[in-house]
Scaffold this motif. Structure first.
Motif: not given
Length: 660
Positions: A514-525
């Motif tokens: 776990p923990g290796h999915l690209i971080a889409w939430d970073g675009l918002a936060t």
């Protein structure tokens, strides 16, 4: 259903194909004593010990090592299998040409499904693929790139992405500006998670990438139809999406409507698996002492599988038929061929396969780009025309990517670290044996370089500043590296997440790692990631809007390790004055004021892009030139004029003459 023998002969297509009044079935089984077609109750009974097929289901031998038959009344959706009465074993086998496999029973116990390849109602009649030299490719993995539920919650960790998830995210890619996506392999693979390079059912899309419930399909349908309406196209019905193969076609259809080509990654050097008795590995096995007794494969291992038996013309034709089917039935716009060296080293048959493959694909669709992954010493061999070469359009390059990634590692040593810019400058040149620079695919990241568990894997910001991957050093050096990439000649390729400064390695197995999915939430936060995406979007627009950046004219006019500066001149041959673009890239941690750079002509040069603008966008005090420089100085760098300019630290400028 009893098998009949009218309407079949040696011209009958391989696999299962609908015709007037029913369907034909044909398979290659040279060692078999008999081949049967199983449908209906026979499919479940075939797993019963001691069960044997009905003689009325036996196909007829056509005298060319193939078996065929016709079934009256057969319709799309019919489930079937072949039963091979072979020299070494007996039992049910999946059709190597099966277009789709059942979700229930699930793989690897799946049955084959008869499908009409023309059933999907395409909307892309006006689509034209981009010129090869203008391609900007975005490489993604369907299972990990994007997946949300109807509420917008990320569900990649629980079920993984699907074809229709990618389809509903295409507007993001259109806004980013890329004009092609390259899907990591999408054929059926045996393991629960996979990059896709262990495929076993070559004509069947991966089941995990398909939606099956009506509730899911209804939600997707609403989004898909809204996207179609936005493109002025008519809606789909729920039945149009029920076949899994149509969900992949829908993705391609919508991509075309958004100006995005679709490239498949096809693996013809080996197939994966070997533990599934109904798979290609075990199809029509024969007795051959202690040697491998597989029909389709040699004894040579590669990447956990076996290399195909290229010496056999039927095997070569099977692989060519596979690429042809994706071109004709899925309307793909190109192929990235995995590890071509493994194929061509099996000479002469392996090289013959490549030559026949590239020729066939070019005949079917001349606009489909063919890209070879080839790492042998004779790098021009794959892009050399037949008969001297293999006939691919382009090949993956490593000189540019490796030199820039090495440069980032050097720069991470700080302002006093010694840099080596000469390897980067050399990588801008035309490789030996190449007739055009666009034939090289250039990148800084790809699925191998950024994969969790690969030795030395690192994303660009990890190289730029290992201590803090979102520091100013990481941000600015990453922008400078991207500027070099977009100033370089060739087909450009990005890897998923690279556009917003993703700094984590990726992995296809979220459950165990776990923990290796690209971080889409970073675009918002995360403003750092959002700013970098804006930068990449503008950089892509610059590349697509300036003909010189995708033309053949390229010269590194200055490379200075002491100054930490490299200057690249791009131009259009016979394009006339005013189209030249000059990129000035600095890896100095201090700004340069009054730094003089040679330019192709005098007058005012517009500052098309300044990377410093994107640090805390909009940077209220970017270090630059206020939008333009004046080329009125003495000759320099082999040019008749020069301009004094301000270069931002770890930054880049793109300049173009404002007038002729």
């Amino acid at each position: 259903m009893s098998v009949q023998f009218q309407f079949v002969d040696r011209t009958t297509p391989m696999g299962a194909n609908l015709v007037a009044g029913g369907a034909t079935f044909r398979t290659w089984a040279p060692r078999a004593r008999n081949v049967y077609l199983l449908t209906g109750d026979a499919l479940s009974l075939s797993a019963t010990a001691g069960w044997t097929p009905d003689p009325g289901d036996c196909l007829t031998a056509l005298g060319d090592d193939t078996w065929a038959g016709f079934v009256a009344g057969a319709a799309s959706g019919l489930q079937y299998m072949f039963w091979i009465d072979g020299e070494a074993s007996q039992g049910p086998k999946r059709d190597p040409y099966a277009r789709e496999l059942t979700l229930a029973p699930a793989f690897p116990a799946s049955y084959c499904i008869l499908r009409d390849p023309a059933a999907y109602p395409w909307h892309d009649g006006a689509w034209r693929a981009p010129d090869f030299s203008k391609l900007i490719i975005y490489q993604l993995h369907v299972g990990t790139w994007w997946a949300v539920d109807p509420t917008g919650a990320d569900v990649r960790a629980s079920r993984g992405g699907r074809f229709l998830d990618v389809a509903t995210r295409l507007d993001y890619l259109r806004d980013l500006g890329v004009n092609a996506i390259q899907l990591l392999p999408i054929q059926e693979f045996e393991t629960e998670f996979s990059e896709g390079y262990n495929g076993v059912d070559y004509f069947s899309p991966e089941q995990q990438y398909q939606a099956s419930s009506d509730a899911d399909l209804a939600w997707y349908l609403g989004t898909v139809n809204a996207m179609l309406a936005a493109s002025g196209a008519g809606p789909l019905a729920l039945d149009d999406l029920r076949p899994g193969i149509n969900q992949l076609k829908c993705l391609i259809d919508l991509a075309h409507l958004r100006g995005i080509a679709v490239i498949f990654d096809l693996v013809y050097n080996h197939a994966g698996g070997g533990f599934d008795p109904q798979s290609l590995y075990f199809f029509d096995r024969f007795t051959n002492g202690n040697q491998n007794n597989s029909l389709y494969f040699t004894d040579e291992g590669w990447a956990g599988g076996l290399v195909f038996a290229y010496w056999n013309a039927n095997v070569r034709q099977f692989l060519i038929d596979n690429a042809s089917a994706f071109l004709k039935e899925y309307r793909i716009d190109g192929v990235r061929y995995d590890e071509v060296r493994v194929i061509s080293d099996n000479r002469p048959a392996g090289a013959e396969l490549c030559q026949d493959m590239t020729g066939t694909v070019r005949f079917i669709r001349p606009s489909a780009v063919q890209i070879a992954e080839y790492w042998d010493w004779d790098r021009a061999f794959p892009v050399t025309p037949v008969p001297a070469g293999l006939g691919f359009d382009a090949a993956l390059g490593d000189a540019f990517r490796d030199s820039v990634r090495s440069l980032l590692t050097q720069a991470a040593g700080g302002e006093n670290a010694q840099l080596q810019l000469d390897p980067v400058a050399a990588a801008f040149g035309l490789p030996a044996g190449y007739d055009a620079t666009w034939r090289l695919v250039q990148c800084l990241e790809n699925h191998d370089l950024t994969y969790f568990g690969h030795d030395g894997a690192a994303r660009v910001p990890m190289l730029a500043d290992p201590a803090d991957r979102q520091s100013w050093y990481a941000r600015s050096r990453s922008r400078a590296a991207a500027a070099l990439l977009f100033a370089a000649p060739g087909i450009l390729a990005l890897f998923m997440g690279q556009e917003f400064l993703e700094d984590q390695l990726w992995c296809d197995d979220e459950k165990d790692h776990p923990g290796h999915l690209i971080a889409w939430d970073g675009l918002a936060t995360n403003s750092v990631m959002a700013d970098h995406r804006r930068f990449m979007r503008d950089l892509i627009a610059l590349r697509r809007g300036q003909p010189a950046l995708s033309a053949e004219g390229v010269r590194v006019s200055r490379v200075n390790d002491y100054d930490r500066v490299i200057v690249v001149h791009r131009w259009v041959a016979d394009g006339g004055p005013g189209q030249d673009v000059v990129a000035v890239v600095s890896f100095d941690e201090q700004p340069k004021f009054g730094y003089r750079v040679g330019l192709p002509q005098g007058g005012r040069w517009a500052e098309l892009l300044n990377t410093d603008v994107y640090d805390g966008f909009p940077n209220p005090t970017p270090i630059g030139n206020g939008g333009a420089v004046d080329a009125s100085g003495p000759p320099l760098d082999g040019f008749p004029q020069s301009a004094a300019m301000t270069i931002p630290p770890n930054g880049a400028l793109f300049l173009r003459a404002e007038s002729t």
